[in-house]
Scaffold this motif. Structure first.
Motif, PDB file in Angstrom:
ATOM      1  N   PHE A   1      42.138  83.999  22.190  1.00 17.36           N
ATOM      2  CA  PHE A   1      41.545  85.307  21.960  1.00 17.36           C
ATOM      3  C   PHE A   1      42.007  86.251  23.068  1.00 17.36           C
ATOM      4  N   ILE A   2      42.637  87.351  22.671  1.00 17.35           N
ATOM      5  CA  ILE A   2      43.254  88.269  23.614  1.00 17.35           C
ATOM      6  C   ILE A   2      42.353  89.489  23.773  1.00 17.35           C
ATOM      7  N   PRO A   3      41.894  89.782  24.975  1.00 11.97           N
ATOM      8  CA  PRO A   3      41.011  90.940  25.177  1.00 11.97           C
ATOM      9  C   PRO A   3      41.769  92.251  25.069  1.00 11.97           C
ATOM     10  N   THR A   4      41.083  93.274  24.580  1.00 12.39           N
ATOM     11  CA  THR A   4      41.708  94.593  24.511  1.00 12.39           C
ATOM     12  C   THR A   4      41.419  95.410  25.756  1.00 12.39           C
ATOM     13  N   GLN A   5      40.659  94.854  26.695  1.00 18.34           N
ATOM     14  CA  GLN A   5      40.355  95.536  27.943  1.00 18.34           C
ATOM     15  C   GLN A   5      40.890  94.742  29.115  1.00 18.34           C
ATOM     16  N   SER A   6      41.339  95.466  30.128  1.00 17.64           N
ATOM     17  CA  SER A   6      42.049  94.831  31.228  1.00 17.64           C
ATOM     18  C   SER A   6      41.161  94.025  32.167  1.00 17.64           C
ATOM     19  N   ASP A   7      39.842  94.239  32.135  1.00 20.73           N
ATOM     20  CA  ASP A   7      38.981  93.528  33.071  1.00 20.73           C
ATOM     21  C   ASP A   7      38.473  92.205  32.507  1.00 20.73           C
ATOM     22  N   ARG A   8      39.006  91.807  31.372  1.00 19.12           N
ATOM     23  CA  ARG A   8      38.595  90.533  30.780  1.00 19.12           C
ATOM     24  C   ARG A   8      39.742  89.533  30.840  1.00 19.12           C
ATOM     25  N   GLU A   9      39.416  88.310  30.521  1.00 17.26           N
ATOM     26  CA  GLU A   9      40.391  87.234  30.608  1.00 17.26           C
ATOM     27  C   GLU A   9      40.745  86.716  29.222  1.00 17.26           C
ATOM     28  N   ILE A  10      41.937  86.186  29.092  1.00 21.01           N
ATOM     29  CA  ILE A  10      42.354  85.558  27.847  1.00 21.01           C
ATOM     30  C   ILE A  10      41.506  84.311  27.616  1.00 21.01           C
ATOM     31  N   LEU A  11      41.007  84.150  26.415  1.00 23.00           N
ATOM     32  CA  LEU A  11      40.245  82.956  26.071  1.00 23.00           C
ATOM     33  C   LEU A  11      41.168  81.966  25.380  1.00 23.00           C
ATOM     34  N   LYS A  12      41.400  80.843  26.005  1.00 23.57           N
ATOM     35  CA  LYS A  12      42.201  79.771  25.414  1.00 23.57           C
ATOM     36  C   LYS A  12      41.302  78.547  25.300  1.00 23.57           C
TER      37      LYS A  12
END
Length: 324
Positions: A50-61
């Motif tokens: 899951f790829i975040p659309t905001q820069s302050d979040r992390e990719i969920l793998k």
């Protein structure tokens, strides 16, 4: 997890998060010509990304040894959340993502089925369930009322169907199965779901319309400022004419190169989004520029400056007309 880390980046140590380049200072990336945190991973390691659309979040793998993850605002010790999101519109226990259809007694898909997904014989079934959250969980703008299986490229929004000021919790789902792996490993970067968020650090919003919004962004490879126009397809679902107009805008913009026209530098497209990477031009809206011009008589441009701007507009229009 050390308390010195921002709350939005705390997570269970058993879970496989990876920070995106976007969450790091962009100037530290300017010497790196490759994506250090590329989301293209062997399907043997993860069953969903899951790829975040905001820069302050992390990719969920999500790794194969964890059959589900739970997202919410409540602390893990009380809510058993794997991913903690501090925004007020997020419920203490908000939603759950599972591999395969989980039964009421906790039983899920058979080990044989899961192994076939892991080997790439078919797409893993990834299900999203809202856990009676107050503000809802949305897939492509539609509220989830029960379990729903995700499709490659789906936009998952938590707490609101789209973007609100001071609230934007959205992820793009990238399948790691046969379709997702093919798009991630062999096709053009423009077809890779969420690829624009790997390349660009998305910053504050510059403008918003019915179908799209424009955000300031930074190229993490070069540090250059850009403007990204994010067109969200599901907001005009069924309106083929509007989609055709956007496609025409892309085709026309790609051919234009003029000093007085904002250039289209690149574009990305996936099943739910079109992202146009544009030249960043500071100064804001022309009307605001005119109204805010310091003038003792109450606003408006000096005649000579107005003539200069009008000439630039006419030059751009003449070039555009003569190009087609």
């Amino acid at each position: 997890m050390p308390e010195s880390q921002p709350l939005s980046q705390r997570y269970n140590d058993e879970y496989a998060f990876e920070p995106t380049q976007l969450s790091q200072p962009y100037f530290s990336q300017t010497q790196n010509s490759t994506f250090a945190n590329s989301q293209v991973e062997p399907r043997r390691k993860y069953w969903a990304i899951f790829i975040p659309t905001q820069s302050d979040r992390e990719i969920l793998k999500i790794p194969w040894n964890k059959s589900s993850i739970q997202l919410g605002r409540g602390p893990r010790v009380l809510s058993k959340n794997d991913v903690i999101l501090p925004e007020k519109r997020i419920s203490n226990i908000h939603c759950k993502i599972t591999l395969g259809m989980q039964g009421p007694n906790g039983s899920g898909s058979s080990s044989i089925t899961i192994q076939s997904w892991k080997e790439g014989e078919s797409e893993p079934e990834v299900w999203l369930e809202d856990l009676k959250s107050s503000n809802g969980t949305f897939i492509n703008g539609t509220r989830v009322t029960s379990r729903r299986m995700l499709q490659h490229g789906d936009e998952v929004s938590l707490g609101h169907s789209g973007t609100l000021d001071n609230h934007d919790v959205r992820y793009i789902f990238r399948s790691v199965g046969s379709k997702g792996a093919k798009m991630g490993q062999g096709s053009s970067k423009h077809d890779m779901v969420g690829a624009v968020y790997e390349r660009y650090q998305v910053l504050d919003r510059l403008g918003k319309g019915t179908f799209a919004e424009v955000r300031k962004a930074v190229d993490v490879e070069t540090g250059d400022l850009r403007a990204i126009k994010q067109i969200i397809k599901h907001r005009f679902a069924g309106n083929d004419k509007t989609l055709a107009l956007f496609q025409r805008e892309i085709e026309i913009s790609k051919t234009l190169e003029h000093d007085n026209i904002c250039r289209l530098l690149d574009y990305y497209e996936d099943p739910q989004h079109i992202c146009l990477v544009l030249e960043y031009i500071d100064g804001g809206d022309l009307l605001d520029y005119i109204m805010n011009w310091p003038n003792e008589t109450g606003g408006g441009l000096p005649e000579e400056h107005a003539m200069e701007l009008s000439a630039q507009i006419c030059s751009a229009m003449e070039y555009t007309v003569s190009s087609f």
